[in-house]
Design a protein around this motif. Structure first.
Motif, PDB file in Angstrom:
ATOM      1  N   CYS A   9       0.825  -1.213   0.000  1.00 18.90           N
ATOM      2  CA  CYS A   9       0.000   0.000   0.000  1.00 18.90           C
ATOM      3  C   CYS A   9       0.858   1.261   0.000  1.00 18.90           C
ATOM      4  CB  CYS A   9      -0.928  -0.016   1.213  1.00 18.90           C
ATOM      5  SG  CYS A   9      -2.017  -1.446   1.237  1.00 18.90           S
ATOM      6  N   ALA A  32      -3.409  -5.387   1.428  1.00 16.96           N
ATOM      7  CA  ALA A  32      -2.537  -5.946   2.467  1.00 16.96           C
ATOM      8  C   ALA A  32      -1.202  -5.228   2.458  1.00 16.96           C
ATOM      9  CB  ALA A  32      -2.333  -7.447   2.235  1.00 16.96           C
ATOM     10  N   ARG A  35       2.859  -3.115   6.908  1.00  9.68           N
ATOM     11  CA  ARG A  35       2.583  -2.027   7.859  1.00  9.68           C
ATOM     12  C   ARG A  35       1.060  -1.933   7.997  1.00  9.68           C
ATOM     13  NH1 ARG A  35       3.943   3.000   5.603  1.00  9.68           N
ATOM     14  NH2 ARG A  35       3.754   2.041   3.575  1.00  9.68           N
ATOM     15  N   PRO A  71       8.038  -3.931  -3.205  1.00  8.00           N
ATOM     16  CA  PRO A  71       9.409  -3.763  -3.706  1.00  8.00           C
ATOM     17  C   PRO A  71       9.803  -4.932  -4.601  1.00  8.00           C
ATOM     18  CG  PRO A  71       9.288  -3.183  -1.376  1.00  8.00           C
ATOM     19  CD  PRO A  71       7.943  -3.742  -1.747  1.00  8.00           C
ATOM     20  N   LYS A  93       6.354  -3.584 -12.461  1.00  9.47           N
ATOM     21  CA  LYS A  93       7.660  -3.767 -13.093  1.00  9.47           C
ATOM     22  C   LYS A  93       8.735  -3.333 -12.117  1.00  9.47           C
ATOM     23  CE  LYS A  93       9.375  -0.315 -13.339  1.00  9.47           C
ATOM     24  NZ  LYS A  93       9.775   0.555 -12.177  1.00  9.47           N
ATOM     25  N   TRP A 157      10.861   8.067  -1.472  1.00 12.70           N
ATOM     26  CA  TRP A 157       9.619   7.756  -0.762  1.00 12.70           C
ATOM     27  C   TRP A 157       9.536   6.303  -0.280  1.00 12.70           C
ATOM     28  CZ3 TRP A 157       9.633   8.438  -6.189  1.00 12.70           C
ATOM     29  CH2 TRP A 157       9.420   7.276  -6.912  1.00 12.70           C
TER      30      TRP A 157
END
Ligand SMILES: NC(=O)c1ccc[n+]([C@@H]2O[C@H](COP(=O)([O-])OP(=O)(O)OC[C@H]3O[C@@H](n4cnc5c(N)ncnc54)[C@H](O)[C@@H]3O)[C@@H](O)[C@H]2O)c1
Length: 327
Positions: A9, A32, A35, A71, A93, A157
């Protein structure tokens, strides 16, 4: 109605969630994130349920697809887990960190009989779709050369700064530059030659310059995120043809045809009124996700991006990186 669960998220999870709200044939039922507060916040904004892991989301919900916005180093395991649970997968991607992971993803989707699409959004970006149409249909004659650019500041970020950790993201050479590597393969096929060089900065291989040849056509791709924090994100292209040129670089896409006035082709946009929401900043993400959902609903096979085309883009990107690193 395609029931969707988003995994991750963060930046892209939020972007994808906004797109599902605009699609009449998709429903974001769950999100999901490791965190729990990030999952709860996004779930609250989209009337979805929040979970703190993929396993718990899969156990509790009957999903048609999982949209993986994790990630990159986490893509393969999550895609395998979701497909084994019978869900189709849209995955951000780059497909994965290496070809072994990509192959595991492809095999898992194949053996479960579900769809897998890597979210190569540039194939769906309106300006790039116009360029593809001009090249495919030789509207300005054969293409001679093309320059593709993508530059930005270092991304700041990411969760745990994963995206500036080369071991988890592949640095700009993989994470950013693959957009243009994937697009050039989509446009022109497999390159005959690749010559790649790059610049290593504090966080890895963060600026790539690649020249590829496709028969007589020469393509130059530049991608880097080693610019100062205030530097504007920029993606651009410039293509030369026997009978003209196409330029997209900060202004509207413009076609220059020999002997004619330059003109700006109509770009297919969806107005906010059409959708009951504001998609002005959704660009190709809207078309990409709509395409995947429509294919799932209709049972049509994926054509614009296939697991194999994404594996090929990853293979070429890794080849560029190996050359640039001299390994
Ligand atoms: N298509 C594009 O234009 C584009 C742009 C940016 C990022 N991306 C890609 O999207 C993916 C995500 O990038 P991002 O910028 O959204 O990252 P991000 O750091 O903003 O978000 C990642 C999220 O994953 C969560 N997470 C981490 N481990 C988890 C786990 N095991 N289970 C559940 N959640 C977990 C984090 O808490 C975070 O919320 C990457 O693959 C990146 O390359 C694509």
């Amino acid at each position: 109605m395609i029931k969707v669960g988003i995994l991750g998220c963060g930046f892209m999870g939020k972007m994808h969630a906004n797109v599902y709200d605009t699609l009449p044939n998709a429903q974001l039922v769950a999100v999901a994130d490791i965190r729990p507060e990030a999952a709860s916040e996004l779930a609250g904004q989209h009337s979805a349920k929040a979970y703190d892991s993929l396993a718990r989301m899969l156990a509790a919900e009957k999903l048609d697809m999982v949209d993986i916005c994790l990630p990159t180093y986490l893509h393969a395991d999550a895609a395998v887990e979701a497909t084994k649970a019978g869900c189709s997968v849209l995955c951000e991607k780059p497909m994965a960190m290496n070809l072994e992971e990509a192959d595991r993803m492809i095999e898992a989707a194949r053996s479960s009989g579900v769809q897998l699409m890597i979210a190569h959004c540039i194939r769906f970006w309106p300006e790039y779709m116009v360029l593809k149409d001009y090249v495919d249909n030789k509207k300005l004659g054969p293409m001679l050369s093309i320059n593709l650019t993508r530059v930005s500041p270092l991304p700041g970020w990411g969760w745990e700064d994963w995206n500036i950790d080369e071991a988890r993201s592949g640095a700009a050479a993989l994470d950013l530059h693959i957009h243009d590597t994937d697009f050039i393969l989509y446009l022109l096929g497999q390159p005959d030659t690749i010559y790649a060089r790059g610049v290593v900065s504090a966080h890895g291989l963060n600026h790539m310059y690649t020249t590829m040849t496709f028969g007589k056509v020469v393509a130059h791709l530049e991608g880097g995120w080693d610019f100062p924090a205030d530097f504007p994100f920029k993606m651009a292209f410039r293509a030369a043809f026997e009978n003209g040129a196409i330029l997209w670089d900060g202004g509207p896409l413009t076609v220059y045809e020999n002997g004619k006035e330059p003109f700006q082709p109509k770009i297919e946009t969806i107005s906010a009124a059409d959708l009951g929401g504001n998609i002005s900043d959704m660009g190709g993400y809207y078309w990409e996700i709509k395409y995947f959902v429509d294919c799932l609903e209709s049972g049509q096979p994926l054509k614009t991006v296939t697991p194999e085309s994404s594996r090929q883009s990853l293979a070429v990107s890794l080849q560029e990186i190996a050359q640039a690193k001299g390994v």
